[in-house]
Design an enzyme around this catalytic site. Structure first.
Site, PDB file in Angstrom:
ATOM      1  N   GLY A 192     -15.832  -0.328  29.701  1.00 20.95           N
ATOM      2  CA  GLY A 192     -16.243   0.197  28.399  1.00 20.95           C
ATOM      3  C   GLY A 192     -15.978  -0.849  27.338  1.00 20.95           C
ATOM      4  N   ALA A 193     -16.847  -0.860  26.298  1.00 19.84           N
ATOM      5  CA  ALA A 193     -16.690  -1.874  25.248  1.00 19.84           C
ATOM      6  C   ALA A 193     -16.606  -1.221  23.876  1.00 19.84           C
ATOM      7  CB  ALA A 193     -17.850  -2.869  25.312  1.00 19.84           C
ATOM      8  N   CYS A 233       0.825  -1.211   0.000  1.00 20.76           N
ATOM      9  CA  CYS A 233       0.000   0.000   0.000  1.00 20.76           C
ATOM     10  C   CYS A 233       0.863   1.266   0.000  1.00 20.76           C
ATOM     11  CB  CYS A 233      -0.954  -0.010   1.179  1.00 20.76           C
ATOM     12  SG  CYS A 233      -0.107  -0.175   2.751  1.00 20.76           S
ATOM     13  N   ASN A 234       2.127   1.128   0.394  1.00 18.86           N
ATOM     14  CA  ASN A 234       2.998   2.307   0.478  1.00 18.86           C
ATOM     15  C   ASN A 234       3.981   2.437  -0.677  1.00 18.86           C
ATOM     16  OD1 ASN A 234       2.023   3.436   2.837  1.00 18.86           O
ATOM     17  ND2 ASN A 234       3.189   2.004   4.088  1.00 18.86           N
TER      18      ASN A 234
END
Lengths: 441, 259
Positions: free
Chosen positions: A190-191, A50-51
């Site tokens: 937290g999820a 991709c680079n």
């Protein structure tokens, strides 16, 4: 023999240019064969990520090789109806090409310096070219040495050892406090996406026990199941605190979910064992005063970003050490490339002289049947010594000349004087029989 | 008093050892703060330990000096301390401890230079050999515990101040250091028990200071085992206890010939 790399990367071309010449794994074999068929290219490999898209090629004539490589990439772009890409391309030749591939493979040229994913991509590009049958001696040497150099850089420097993402930085802090996480318990409050990333990093670091707490218990259960942990309703977090070593909090709560008093009570029950609290939420879930409590290490998202920034600075320092390794290995590749031009001639000369020696030895020994075994061995040793001493100087001199301006002339003269090249048969003429060895005597 | 014959060359080797330890301390401190100098530090410390050991052997075997004097005990302690550290650095990755231990070794060698080389005639025999060996080994173990505890405080400070460079990278994890300090203290305590027993059997007055050190480490280990002291408090206690132990060692060394 000449080797070059021609291509573009994230440093020289925007994505709309890179995508014009990007080649996916499915079309790679056909593209490699097409490039290999171009005049001037004896060997071809293509690295497309991709680079970057980079064409590695080798051939006997520099100008023809450059023209073939440029034409190949332009045809690739043209086949997709794109504008010419020549303005975005860079080119490195011989040892510079090797140094470039070593930097790429080691992650020195990557978006995040030191990343290891590109090493696998280089290995894959090499394997694809091998399977397509487009790699010969030069590119084989180039890729093998580049991969070895990249492995050496990862082994001898700390270029890939520090976290470069916020979620990995949280785990790095946990390791700095607890060391091995195998017997530690973590509570993720937290999820959401960030909490999941940290939890995933903890799981990959072999955390002993993982508990996920969330306002919506079903989401907590889903995340816990994915990561092999347990779920907890948000109301039970305070009760669970004394049993955990690491708390990661990332909820959307507007106020402080965990007060300094609650954290202090949990820390006090630990009798001096440290408690790590990472508050990634904005607004913050944990009352900042908790960070001043004894035995409590409280970090927020800005602290994690500072860890990442410090790590990137450390990687940049390690990159300087890696650069020295690249220069050493590239110089070794350059020496090897230069030797490629003269080694076939040296081998041919030695083979011819050895054949003459053996033939003459056999003829002489056949005329002296009265010699005992010791005398025969002495004569054989003498013949070997004479040929070795005669060959020593031209061999050393050719190696000295390798890669220099006089190398081609010296090779040509040697091949002519010693008749190392078989005569080209006329059309219709049968191939000549091998020259009788005895004539040399 | 026995063994006062000067031996040519040994003082040069002892001085060289002190200088090498000093150089190594500088290298390890630089390494702790981000300048890679571990190879230099390890090499100079190893050279110093070799020089010190050679000087002791030369002095005792060639010069006929008594190995029971305070001078030799101090050098024995120092060479053991450095040898232990070199092993810990090579096999446990405890390179950062060099920044704390090599200055101690350097100071001990300098202190040894003012001690009398001679030993009291009464200090001879198997009991004294056992005492000197066990005491020096126990202090070397306590020194490692001190280094682990000191590094705990350094790393804790770095983590609390958000100083994510230098010591943060070089110093091992807090909990690992806590366990290492406890293990080294326990080893040192066992060895000091032997040293105390042999000293008490020979000269009760000399054993008083050692008994105080023994009691302090014993109390600390008991508190750790009970879960009353851990982490920061345990690290501070370990550093202070070792400071007291070193003062006791120096006091005993100074009074050696008088006991």
């Amino acid at each position: 023999l000449h080797v070059l790399v021609l291509g573009c990367s994230h440093k020289t071309a925007p994505v709309d240019v890179r995508e014009r010449i990007a080649v996916g794994p499915a079309e790679l074999p056909a593209v490699l064969r097409a490039l290999h068929d171009a005049d001037g290219c004896d060997e071809v490999a293509l690295l497309s990520t991709c680079n970057r898209t980079e064409l590695y090629a080798a051939g006997p004539h520099r100008e023809a090789l450059v023209a073939a490589a440029q034409g190949a990439l332009e045809r690739l772009a043209a086949a997709r109806g794109a504008q010419p890409v020549a303005a975005y391309l860079y080119r490195h030749e011989q040892a510079d090409a090797a140094a470039h591939l070593m930097r790429v493979a080691a992650g020195l040229d990557a978006l995040v310096v030191g990343e290891t994913q590109v090493l696998g991509q280089v290995r894959e590009a090499y394997r694809a070219a091998q399977q397509a049958g487009t790699v010969g001696k030069a590119l084989h040497g180039l890729f093998e040495r580049a991969l070895a150099a990249a492995r050496r850089i990862h082994r001898e420097t700390e270029i890939d050892r520090h976290a470069t993402s916020v979620s990995a930085a949280a785990v790095e802090l946990a390791r700095k406090i607890f060391g091995d996480l195998g017997r530690r318990r973590a509570l993720v409050v937290g999820a959401g996406e960030t909490a999941e990333l940290v939890a995933l990093n903890l799981r990959q670091s072999a955390i002993g026990d993982l508990v996920v707490a969330n306002r919506t218990l079903d989401r907590a259960r889903a995340l816990a199941e994915r990561l092999g942990g347990r779920a907890l309703p948000l109301e039970d977090v305070q009760a669970a605190l004394p049993d955990v070593d690491i708390v990661i909090s990332s909820t959307g709560s507007s106020g402080h979910l965990l007060s300094a008093r609650v954290i202090g009570a949990a820390a006090a029950s630990r009798r001096g064992e440290p408690l790590l609290v990472v508050d990634i939420a904005v607004p913050r879930d944990v009352e900042p005063a908790a960070g001043r409590l004894p035995g409590v290490f409280l970090y927020n998202v800005d602290d994690l970003r500072e860890v990442v920034a410090a790590n990137l600075r450390a990687r940049a320092r390690q990159a300087q050490r890696a650069e020295r390794i690249v220069l050493q290995e590239a110089a070794a590749f350059g020496d090897w490339m230069m030797s490629l031009d003269v080694v076939p001639t040296i081998c041919a000369l030695r083979e011819k002289v050895e054949a003459i020696r053996q033939a003459e030895l056999a003829r002489t020994l056949a005329r002296l049947p009265e010699l005992d075994e010791r005398q025969r061995r002495l004569i054989e040793a003498m013949s070997t010594a004479i040929t070795q001493k005669i060959l020593n100087d031209p061999t050393l001199r050719l190696k000295e000349l390798a890669g220099g301006p006089g190398a081609a002339d010296a090779v040509a003269a040697l091949r002519e004087l010693f008749r190392l090249d078989p005569p080209v048969p006329e059309a219709g003429e049968p191939l000549p029989a091998p020259a009788p060895q005895a004539q040399a005597g | 008093v026995t063994g006062v014959t000067p031996v040519p060359g040994d003082q040069v080797l002892f001085a060289a050892a002190g200088l090498l330890y000093g150089g190594s301390a500088v290298a390890y401190v630089a390494d702790l703060y981000g300048t890679p100098a571990r190879a230099w530090g390890w090499g100079t410390a190893a050279a110093g330990a070799l020089a010190e050991t050679a000087a002791m052997a030369w002095s005792v075997f060639a010069g006929g000096r008594s190995p029971y004097g305070a001078f030799f005990t101090m050098h024995f302690f120092t060479s053991l301390l450095v040898a232990n550290f070199l092993i810990a650095d090579a096999f446990l990755g405890l390179r950062a401890a060099g920044a704390l231990l090599l200055p101690v070794a350097c100071a001990a060698v300098a202190f040894a230079a003012v001690l009398p080389a001679a030993a009291p005639a009464a200090w001879q025999g198997a009991w004294v050999s056992t005492h000197v060996t066990a005491a020096a080994a126990s202090y070397a173990a306590f020194a490692l515990a001190f280094a682990a505890s000191g590094l705990y405080l350094v790393q804790e400070r770095a983590l609390q101040r958000r100083a994510f460079e230098g010591p943060y990278r070089r110093v091992p994890p807090l909990c690992w250091l806590d366990r290492a300090a406890q293990g080294c203290s326990a080893c040192g305590f066992a060895l000091l028990t032997v040293a105390l027993g042999t000293a008490a059997a020979h000269h009760r007055w000399a054993a008083l200071g050692t008994a105080a050190v023994w009691a302090a480490y014993g109390a600390m280990l008991w508190a750790r085992a009970q879960g009353r002291v851990r982490g920061h408090a345990a690290a501070r206690l370990s550093v202070w206890t070792f400071t007291g132990a070193v003062l006791n060692l120096f006091a005993v060394a100074l009074l050696w010939n008088a006991v």
